[in-house]
Design a protein around this motif. Structure first.
Motif, PDB file in Angstrom:
ATOM      1  N   LEU A 210       0.833  -1.195   0.000  1.00 20.21           N
ATOM      2  CA  LEU A 210       0.000   0.000   0.000  1.00 20.21           C
ATOM      3  C   LEU A 210       0.869   1.246   0.000  1.00 20.21           C
ATOM      4  N   VAL A 211       0.355   2.305  -0.644  1.00 22.82           N
ATOM      5  CA  VAL A 211       1.071   3.575  -0.746  1.00 22.82           C
ATOM      6  C   VAL A 211       0.197   4.684  -0.168  1.00 22.82           C
ATOM      7  N   GLN A 212       0.730   5.370   0.848  1.00 25.05           N
ATOM      8  CA  GLN A 212       0.034   6.525   1.407  1.00 25.05           C
ATOM      9  C   GLN A 212       0.428   7.768   0.631  1.00 25.05           C
ATOM     10  N   LEU A 213      -0.507   8.305  -0.150  1.00 23.37           N
ATOM     11  CA  LEU A 213      -0.256   9.535  -0.884  1.00 23.37           C
ATOM     12  C   LEU A 213      -0.390  10.722   0.059  1.00 23.37           C
ATOM     13  N   THR A 214       0.400  11.756  -0.173  1.00 27.78           N
ATOM     14  CA  THR A 214       0.336  12.948   0.673  1.00 27.78           C
ATOM     15  C   THR A 214       0.289  14.193  -0.201  1.00 27.78           C
ATOM     16  N   TRP A 215      -0.168  15.282   0.406  1.00 28.45           N
ATOM     17  CA  TRP A 215      -0.299  16.565  -0.275  1.00 28.45           C
ATOM     18  C   TRP A 215       0.488  17.587   0.527  1.00 28.45           C
ATOM     19  N   VAL A 216       0.501  18.845   0.076  1.00 26.28           N
ATOM     20  CA  VAL A 216       1.304  19.868   0.750  1.00 26.28           C
ATOM     21  C   VAL A 216       0.488  20.714   1.722  1.00 26.28           C
ATOM     22  N   ALA A 217      -0.838  20.533   1.725  1.00 26.79           N
ATOM     23  CA  ALA A 217      -1.694  21.342   2.599  1.00 26.79           C
ATOM     24  C   ALA A 217      -2.783  20.465   3.187  1.00 26.79           C
ATOM     25  N   SER A 218      -3.427  20.972   4.228  1.00 26.79           N
ATOM     26  CA  SER A 218      -4.557  20.298   4.857  1.00 26.79           C
ATOM     27  C   SER A 218      -4.160  18.891   5.303  1.00 26.79           C
ATOM     28  N   GLY A 219      -5.151  17.971   5.285  1.00 23.40           N
ATOM     29  CA  GLY A 219      -4.912  16.603   5.699  1.00 23.40           C
ATOM     30  C   GLY A 219      -5.853  15.677   4.962  1.00 23.40           C
ATOM     31  N   PRO A 220      -5.738  14.360   5.147  1.00 22.02           N
ATOM     32  CA  PRO A 220      -6.637  13.410   4.487  1.00 22.02           C
ATOM     33  C   PRO A 220      -8.098  13.742   4.804  1.00 22.02           C
ATOM     34  N   TYR A 221      -8.958  13.708   3.786  1.00 19.03           N
ATOM     35  CA  TYR A 221     -10.320  14.175   4.000  1.00 19.03           C
ATOM     36  C   TYR A 221     -11.081  13.310   4.997  1.00 19.03           C
ATOM     37  N   ASP A 222     -10.784  12.022   5.059  1.00 23.16           N
ATOM     38  CA  ASP A 222     -11.476  11.194   6.037  1.00 23.16           C
ATOM     39  C   ASP A 222     -11.160  11.660   7.451  1.00 23.16           C
ATOM     40  N   ARG A 223      -9.933  12.130   7.673  1.00 21.15           N
ATOM     41  CA  ARG A 223      -9.577  12.656   8.992  1.00 21.15           C
ATOM     42  C   ARG A 223     -10.160  14.058   9.200  1.00 21.15           C
ATOM     43  N   VAL A 224     -10.060  14.891   8.171  1.00 21.18           N
ATOM     44  CA  VAL A 224     -10.595  16.253   8.276  1.00 21.18           C
ATOM     45  C   VAL A 224     -12.080  16.206   8.624  1.00 21.18           C
ATOM     46  N   SER A 225     -12.836  15.363   7.936  1.00 19.34           N
ATOM     47  CA  SER A 225     -14.283  15.302   8.162  1.00 19.34           C
ATOM     48  C   SER A 225     -14.629  14.739   9.533  1.00 19.34           C
ATOM     49  N   ALA A 226     -13.680  14.007  10.125  1.00 21.38           N
ATOM     50  CA  ALA A 226     -13.898  13.459  11.470  1.00 21.38           C
ATOM     51  C   ALA A 226     -13.367  14.372  12.566  1.00 21.38           C
ATOM     52  N   GLY A 227     -12.852  15.547  12.177  1.00 21.79           N
ATOM     53  CA  GLY A 227     -12.339  16.490  13.150  1.00 21.79           C
ATOM     54  C   GLY A 227     -10.921  16.212  13.616  1.00 21.79           C
ATOM     55  N   ASP A 228     -10.223  15.325  12.923  1.00 25.01           N
ATOM     56  CA  ASP A 228      -8.840  15.005  13.275  1.00 25.01           C
ATOM     57  C   ASP A 228      -7.938  16.133  12.775  1.00 25.01           C
ATOM     58  N   PRO A 229      -7.162  16.786  13.634  1.00 22.93           N
ATOM     59  CA  PRO A 229      -6.379  17.951  13.210  1.00 22.93           C
ATOM     60  C   PRO A 229      -5.071  17.609  12.498  1.00 22.93           C
ATOM     61  N   ARG A 230      -4.718  16.339  12.424  1.00 21.33           N
ATOM     62  CA  ARG A 230      -3.429  15.988  11.830  1.00 21.33           C
ATOM     63  C   ARG A 230      -3.403  16.308  10.332  1.00 21.33           C
ATOM     64  N   THR A 231      -2.339  16.956   9.900  1.00 16.38           N
ATOM     65  CA  THR A 231      -2.182  17.377   8.512  1.00 16.38           C
ATOM     66  C   THR A 231      -1.246  16.424   7.772  1.00 16.38           C
ATOM     67  N   TYR A 232      -1.159  16.637   6.460  1.00 12.53           N
ATOM     68  CA  TYR A 232      -0.175  15.870   5.694  1.00 12.53           C
ATOM     69  C   TYR A 232       1.250  16.183   6.161  1.00 12.53           C
ATOM     70  N   ALA A 233       1.487  17.427   6.546  1.00  7.27           N
ATOM     71  CA  ALA A 233       2.810  17.772   7.069  1.00  7.27           C
ATOM     72  C   ALA A 233       3.120  16.954   8.316  1.00  7.27           C
ATOM     73  N   ASP A 234       2.131  16.779   9.194  1.00  9.16           N
ATOM     74  CA  ASP A 234       2.324  15.939  10.375  1.00  9.16           C
ATOM     75  C   ASP A 234       2.645  14.505   9.969  1.00  9.16           C
ATOM     76  N   MET A 235       1.977  14.031   8.930  1.00 11.79           N
ATOM     77  CA  MET A 235       2.195  12.655   8.489  1.00 11.79           C
ATOM     78  C   MET A 235       3.591  12.451   7.920  1.00 11.79           C
ATOM     79  N   MET A 236       4.204  13.527   7.421  1.00 14.12           N
ATOM     80  CA  MET A 236       5.549  13.413   6.842  1.00 14.12           C
ATOM     81  C   MET A 236       6.650  13.713   7.849  1.00 14.12           C
TER      82      MET A 236
END
Length: 357
Positions: A210-236
């Motif tokens: 499996l490959v976790q894709l990341t972006w430069v802003a915000s966070g994964p939408y499943d987390r964003v919609s659940a109120g999880d504050p972790r961003t893609y930057a946090d994931m990296m």
């Protein structure tokens, strides 16, 4: 600078992923695009997967159809135009999930960025929208014809959205992979997503990397919609990468996360992302390498015209030098040239398209 090449680090040879096929030359994600990419030397073909109204997985970058097909000129579908909210953004368009597979097959593919890729528009309206099964079939046929194994990178596009509307992508994906006997280690199939929840669930259902894709802003939408504050930057971050390594084998970051651009558009200094990911046991597969000046760092542009091709080979060489493992590329022939030269110059290096890893 120490040698960060895979050979020096004991890692697998660097490889090319044909991003939506050979998207720099043909309308993306069509069978023609995949065939051309394979003949240009890619190791993997990449496509995005979305669902039709009747649950068939087809290739599509997002759920909208106006940029990639001739739907705007089809009067029989004029009433299908509507407004939807996808990942928090309201979009007015035609949506693949409102069309059956039979209706989708009447549409014809078009170049999505015609202002940049004018030559590709010569192939507008020639090709159908491809299904996942057709992509697997053509990849198998190309592997046999070319005498080398070609793998697949399959992205689940907007998985939480499709789940919310009652058309989850994962059951059909798992069923199809099982049907073709591809859910086995070493089959050459990778599954990727910008979201986390579905990757964690697929970890329990598939035997594939499996490959976790990341972006430069915000966070994964499943987390964003659940109120999880972790961003893609946090994931990296090192801590975030360690968490990703519990369910995925690789990350797919935007290339700017590896070598940022300076204020004047040139390549800056590399970040520690590649080294940090490797330390966590993750491979690094950045996206997307494109040859047009519009997408290149300033020092590799050939002119002021955005549509002219610049020195993509030199940009690729800069990223290979920092140790990335694979590259998502729109112009596979140029990447094959760059990678071939690097392999040839590495003592004991692997030849391009050698043993599949």
């Amino acid at each position: 600078m120490p040698d960060a090449s895979p050979a020096a680090c004991g890692r697998a040879p660097q490889r090319i992923i044909g991003h939506r096929g050979a998207a720099g030359y043909r309308p993306e994600q069509t069978i023609a695009s995949f065939e051309l990419a394979a003949r240009m030397g890619v190791d993997y073909l990449e496509c995005d997967l979305v669902s039709t109204a009747d649950g068939v997985l087809v290739a599509g970058h997002g759920t909208t159809l106006s940029q990639t097909t001739d739907v705007t000129e089809r009067p029989e579908f004029a009433q299908r135009r509507t407004t939807r909210t996808i990942n928090g953004t309201r979009i007015d368009d035609w949506f693949v999930e409102d069309f059956t597979i039979d209706e989708i097959k009447t549409l014809r593919a078009r170049e999505p960025v015609p202002a940049i890729r004018r030559c590709s528009t010569l192939y507008d309206d020639r090709y159908e929208i491809a299904t996942l099964r057709e992509i697997i079939d053509v990849t198998t046929a190309l592997s046999a014809t070319l005498g080398r194994h070609i793998g697949l990178y399959l992205e689940t596009k907007h998985p939480s959205y499709f789940r919310r509307i009652g058309k989850p992508l994962e059951p059909a994906l798992v069923e199809t992979l099982d049907e073709y006997g591809l859910d086995v280690p070493g089959s050459g199939v990778y599954i990727q997503s910008f979201e986390v929840t579905n990757l964690r669930e697929l970890r329990e259902q598939l035997h594939l990397p499996l490959v976790q894709l990341t972006w430069v802003a915000s966070g994964p939408y499943d987390r964003v919609s659940a109120g999880d504050p972790r961003t893609y930057a946090d994931m990296m971050s090192p801590e975030g990468l360690a968490e990703i390594a519990t369910y995925a084998e690789a990350i797919g970051p935007r290339k700017d996360s590896i070598i940022p651009r300076t204020d004047d558009g040139a390549l800056g200094q590399p970040t520690s992302l590649v080294a940090d990911a490797h330390d966590a046991g993750l491979a690094v597969h950045p996206y997307t390498f494109r040859a047009e000046n519009a997408y290149l760092p300033r020092e590799f542009r050939s002119s002021l015209r955005r549509t002219d091709l610049g020195d993509l080979e030199s940009e690729i060489e800069a990223f290979l030098a920092v140790g990335v493992d694979r590259l998502f590329v729109d112009h596979p022939d140029i990447a094959a040239e760059a990678l071939g030269k690097r392999h040839a110059s590495t003592p004991g290096g692997s030849t391009l398209n050698g043993t599949f890893t």
